[in-house]
Scaffold this motif. Structure first.
Motif, short mmCIF file in Angstrom:
data_model
loop_
_atom_site.label_atom_id
_atom_site.label_comp_id
_atom_site.label_asym_id
_atom_site.label_seq_id
_atom_site.Cartn_x
_atom_site.Cartn_y
_atom_site.Cartn_z
N LEU A 1 89.91 -12.45 -40.96
CA LEU A 1 91.29 -12.60 -41.39
C LEU A 1 92.08 -11.31 -41.17
O LEU A 1 93.25 -11.34 -40.75
CB LEU A 1 91.34 -13.01 -42.85
CG LEU A 1 90.72 -14.37 -43.18
CD1 LEU A 1 90.84 -14.66 -44.68
CD2 LEU A 1 91.37 -15.48 -42.37
N GLY A 2 91.45 -10.18 -41.43
CA GLY A 2 92.13 -8.91 -41.20
C GLY A 2 92.43 -8.68 -39.74
O GLY A 2 93.55 -8.28 -39.36
N GLY A 3 91.46 -8.94 -38.88
CA GLY A 3 91.68 -8.78 -37.44
C GLY A 3 92.72 -9.75 -36.91
O GLY A 3 93.56 -9.40 -36.09
N GLY A 4 92.68 -10.99 -37.40
CA GLY A 4 93.67 -11.97 -36.98
C GLY A 4 95.08 -11.57 -37.39
O GLY A 4 96.03 -11.73 -36.61
N SER B 1 91.17 -13.79 -29.94
CA SER B 1 92.33 -13.21 -30.61
C SER B 1 93.23 -12.51 -29.61
O SER B 1 94.46 -12.64 -29.64
CB SER B 1 91.87 -12.24 -31.69
OG SER B 1 92.95 -11.82 -32.49
N LEU B 2 92.63 -11.77 -28.68
CA LEU B 2 93.41 -11.11 -27.62
C LEU B 2 94.06 -12.15 -26.71
O LEU B 2 95.21 -11.97 -26.27
CB LEU B 2 92.49 -10.20 -26.80
CG LEU B 2 93.14 -9.48 -25.61
CD1 LEU B 2 94.26 -8.55 -26.08
CD2 LEU B 2 92.08 -8.68 -24.82
N VAL C 1 89.42 -19.01 -33.09
CA VAL C 1 88.94 -17.73 -33.60
C VAL C 1 88.09 -17.97 -34.85
O VAL C 1 87.01 -17.38 -35.01
CB VAL C 1 90.12 -16.79 -33.92
CG1 VAL C 1 89.62 -15.50 -34.58
CG2 VAL C 1 90.92 -16.47 -32.67
N GLY C 2 88.57 -18.85 -35.74
CA GLY C 2 87.81 -19.14 -36.95
C GLY C 2 86.46 -19.75 -36.66
O GLY C 2 85.44 -19.37 -37.25
N ALA C 3 86.44 -20.72 -35.74
CA ALA C 3 85.17 -21.37 -35.39
C ALA C 3 84.21 -20.38 -34.75
O ALA C 3 83.00 -20.36 -35.06
CB ALA C 3 85.43 -22.54 -34.45
#
Length: 330
Positions: free
Chosen positions: A66-69, A136-137, A172-174
């Motif tokens: 969550l922080g990275g996202g 994410s990128l 990203v979550g998966a």
């Protein structure tokens, strides 16, 4: 990722219509990160996690994801503001933003974007995995390059194709939960994709004059409100149909999710039909735009609730409850 989901990245809740007197005045460095868009992107990230067998996740990996996202979404928001600085300066609604108003320099904004993107990548690589970091990128690049630079100024389908940026957080979550992308992650990706046009075109109906003044070919500008209204109702139906697939895709709690989903879908369809009847009604457009945000938050909340022990028990007891109310023998 972000402006939707990327959501978010065009997640879509991108440029919210809130009276200026109701807006909280943010510091310039925080304003350009578009923090109002980030919670929905993180919600769909959690939804992607909840659709895997690995939910619940260890707390440290959850926090890093969550922080990275959030950092990656913020970087995308800053880069979007940098690219559209001159455009924002020509639009009444955005001329007071930090960059066009001169409250923040472009050089400082670029340094902020680089710092945010590097921090996001480092946190995701070290605290999660390389796949989550790469996705994410990809969301960041999709929002800035695909949507903002290529599609937005060129085609009425900008939000349909560019919605991929906002739909990446579930992937990203998966990936964070399992190290790969399963069927659940791809389903939520697709759901956000079909949700985005109705959500954003409702906003575009409100901002039609502003977009027309700077030559942005949003659907209401090029095709008019009635064509836009027809498109919104089609995508609303597609969203409703896609949302019910979660009943079969959730590892547990699918029936609970399906039943709780009914009022959300009913309200979405009602508001979309009302706007379809009178697409020039700005009150209805604003209502649908706001409800669509709550709708996607609600979907993600239901996915999380469906993975609880209580939801699993509900699934087991539902056949007995059905037989009791139908009068059939147990």
């Amino acid at each position: 990722m972000a402006e939707a989901v990327a959501i978010a990245v065009p997640l879509s809740t991108r440029e919210q219509v809130v009276p200026s007197r109701a807006r909280l005045k943010l510091p310039p460095w925080l304003e350009i990160a578009k923090p109002r868009l980030i919670p929905l992107l993180l919600a769909t990230t959690l939804g992607g996690m909840a659709l895997t067998e690995s939910w619940p996740m260890p707390a440290p990996r959850l926090a890093c994801t969550l922080g990275g996202g959030a950092l990656a979404a913020a970087a995308a928001g800053v880069l979007n503001c940098l690219w559209e600085e001159q455009l924002d300066g020509r639009m009444l609604r955005t001329s007071g933003r930090a960059l066009p108003s001169g409250r923040l320099s472009a050089a400082k904004a670029f340094n902020i974007a680089v710092a945010l993107a590097c921090s996001a990548g480092l946190l995701l690589v070290m605290g999660v995995n390389c796949l989550a970091a790469s996705l994410s990128l990809l969301g960041l690049c999709s929002y800035v390059l695909l949507y903002t630079v290529v599609l937005k100024p060129r085609t009425t389908q900008n939000i349909v194709i560019g919605g991929v940026a906002g739909a990446i957080p579930p992937l990203v979550g998966a990936a964070a939960a399992t190290g790969h992308i399963g069927l659940g992650g791809w389903w939520l990706f697709g759901l956000v994709m079909v949700w985005t046009p109705a959500h954003f075109w409702a906003l575009a109906l409100l901002l039609e004059d502003d977009y027309r003044s700077v030559g942005i070919p949003m659907l209401p500008v090029v095709k008019g409100p009635f064509v836009t209204g027809n498109a919104i109702i089609r995508y609303a139906w597609a969203t409703i149909a896609a949302s019910f697939l979660g009943v079969f895709i959730l590892p547990t709690g699918g029936l609970f999710y399906g039943l709780m989903l009914l009022p959300f879908n009913g309200r979405l369809l009602q508001m979309a039909q009302q706007l379809h009847q009178d697409p020039c009604d700005r009150v209805r457009a604003k209502g649908l735009f706001r409800w669509s945000i709550l709708y996607l938050f609600g979907i993600c909340l239901l996915l999380l609730l469906a993975r609880t022990t209580a939801a699993a028990q509900f699934n087991l007891q539902l056949p007995s409850l059905f037989n009791m109310f139908s009068g059939a023998p147990f």
